[in-house]
Motif scaffolding. Structure first.
Motif, PDB file in Angstrom:
ATOM      1  N   ASN A 104      39.934  -0.958 -40.967  1.00 44.42           N
ATOM      2  CA  ASN A 104      40.319   0.445 -41.158  1.00 44.42           C
ATOM      3  C   ASN A 104      39.106   1.373 -41.241  1.00 44.42           C
ATOM      4  OD1 ASN A 104      43.033  -0.103 -41.168  1.00 44.42           O
ATOM      5  ND2 ASN A 104      43.273   0.037 -43.379  1.00 44.42           N
ATOM      6  N   GLN A 105      37.943   0.820 -41.548  1.00 42.94           N
ATOM      7  CA  GLN A 105      36.753   1.638 -41.762  1.00 42.94           C
ATOM      8  C   GLN A 105      35.863   1.757 -40.534  1.00 42.94           C
ATOM      9  OE1 GLN A 105      34.995  -0.453 -45.037  1.00 42.94           O
ATOM     10  NE2 GLN A 105      36.470   0.331 -46.519  1.00 42.94           N
ATOM     11  N   VAL A 106      36.029   0.894 -39.544  1.00 40.35           N
ATOM     12  CA  VAL A 106      35.134   0.909 -38.385  1.00 40.35           C
ATOM     13  C   VAL A 106      35.809   1.570 -37.189  1.00 40.35           C
ATOM     14  CG1 VAL A 106      33.890  -1.153 -39.144  1.00 40.35           C
ATOM     15  CG2 VAL A 106      35.794  -1.395 -37.573  1.00 40.35           C
ATOM     16  N   ARG A 107      35.003   2.074 -36.298  1.00 39.50           N
ATOM     17  CA  ARG A 107      35.503   2.715 -35.086  1.00 39.50           C
ATOM     18  C   ARG A 107      34.951   2.044 -33.827  1.00 39.50           C
ATOM     19  NH1 ARG A 107      38.993   3.704 -37.838  1.00 39.50           N
ATOM     20  NH2 ARG A 107      39.154   5.493 -39.180  1.00 39.50           N
ATOM     21  N   ASN A 115      47.297   0.202 -50.774  1.00 41.84           N
ATOM     22  CA  ASN A 115      46.187   0.633 -51.619  1.00 41.84           C
ATOM     23  C   ASN A 115      45.511   1.878 -51.064  1.00 41.84           C
ATOM     24  OD1 ASN A 115      45.645  -1.153 -54.019  1.00 41.84           O
ATOM     25  ND2 ASN A 115      46.058  -2.647 -52.424  1.00 41.84           N
ATOM     26  N   GLN A 116      45.413   1.960 -49.749  1.00 40.69           N
ATOM     27  CA  GLN A 116      44.823   3.142 -49.135  1.00 40.69           C
ATOM     28  C   GLN A 116      45.705   4.370 -49.394  1.00 40.69           C
ATOM     29  OE1 GLN A 116      44.167   2.856 -44.907  1.00 40.69           O
ATOM     30  NE2 GLN A 116      42.816   4.609 -44.892  1.00 40.69           N
ATOM     31  N   ASP A 131      46.852   9.617 -51.145  1.00 35.78           N
ATOM     32  CA  ASP A 131      47.970  10.469 -51.554  1.00 35.78           C
ATOM     33  C   ASP A 131      48.280  10.447 -53.044  1.00 35.78           C
ATOM     34  OD1 ASP A 131      48.439  11.165 -48.852  1.00 35.78           O
ATOM     35  OD2 ASP A 131      49.569   9.318 -48.564  1.00 35.78           O
ATOM     36  N   GLY A 132      47.671   9.537 -53.770  1.00 35.04           N
ATOM     37  CA  GLY A 132      47.966   9.413 -55.194  1.00 35.04           C
ATOM     38  C   GLY A 132      49.077   8.407 -55.441  1.00 35.04           C
TER      39      GLY A 132
END
Length: 119
Positions: free
Chosen positions: A16-19, A75-76, A81-82
């Motif tokens: 999810n963090q890499v492009r 978790n994300q 969004d809280g």
């Protein structure tokens, strides 16, 4: 198996963090290896009942991989969004459904009512 499941969650989080497409492909390749490890483990640990057991549509490793991704997504959602948002609730509800399905699958495989697809 727990180490593989944990590693899958870490890989989904990293993905999810890499492009970078090459890095994503490398992560996905490692995920497939872990899915295969889980599938090999279940074959070694739980005898498959072929006579009369209905066939499940995906491997146990694939189910664990989906749960790992769902856990990361849930978790994300909290981070973005809280904890009280509808989106967060939706993600955690989806994860709970996957966990219920996993539990039912494992119970049915162990009881000889379901069988997993061959690799």
């Amino acid at each position: 198996m727990l180490r593989s499941a944990h590693a899958l969650a870490e890989l989904h989080e990293r993905r999810n963090q890499v492009r970078d497409a090459a890095l994503i492909a490398e992560i996905d390749c490692r995920r497939l290896e872990l899915v295969d490890d889980i599938n090999d483990w279940i074959v070694a640990e739980v005898p498959q009942h072929r006579n009369g057991a209905s066939l499940h549509t995906e491997s146990l490793g694939a189910v664990v991989d989906r749960m790992a991704r769902s856990w990361v997504d849930a978790n994300q959602a909290i981070d973005v969004d809280g904890a009280r948002s509808d989106n967060t609730h939706k993600h955690w509800y989806h994860l709970a459904e996957l966990v219920d399905g996993y539990t039912d699958l494992v119970t049915d495989v162990a009881g000889g009512r379901r069988r997993l697809p061959e690799q």
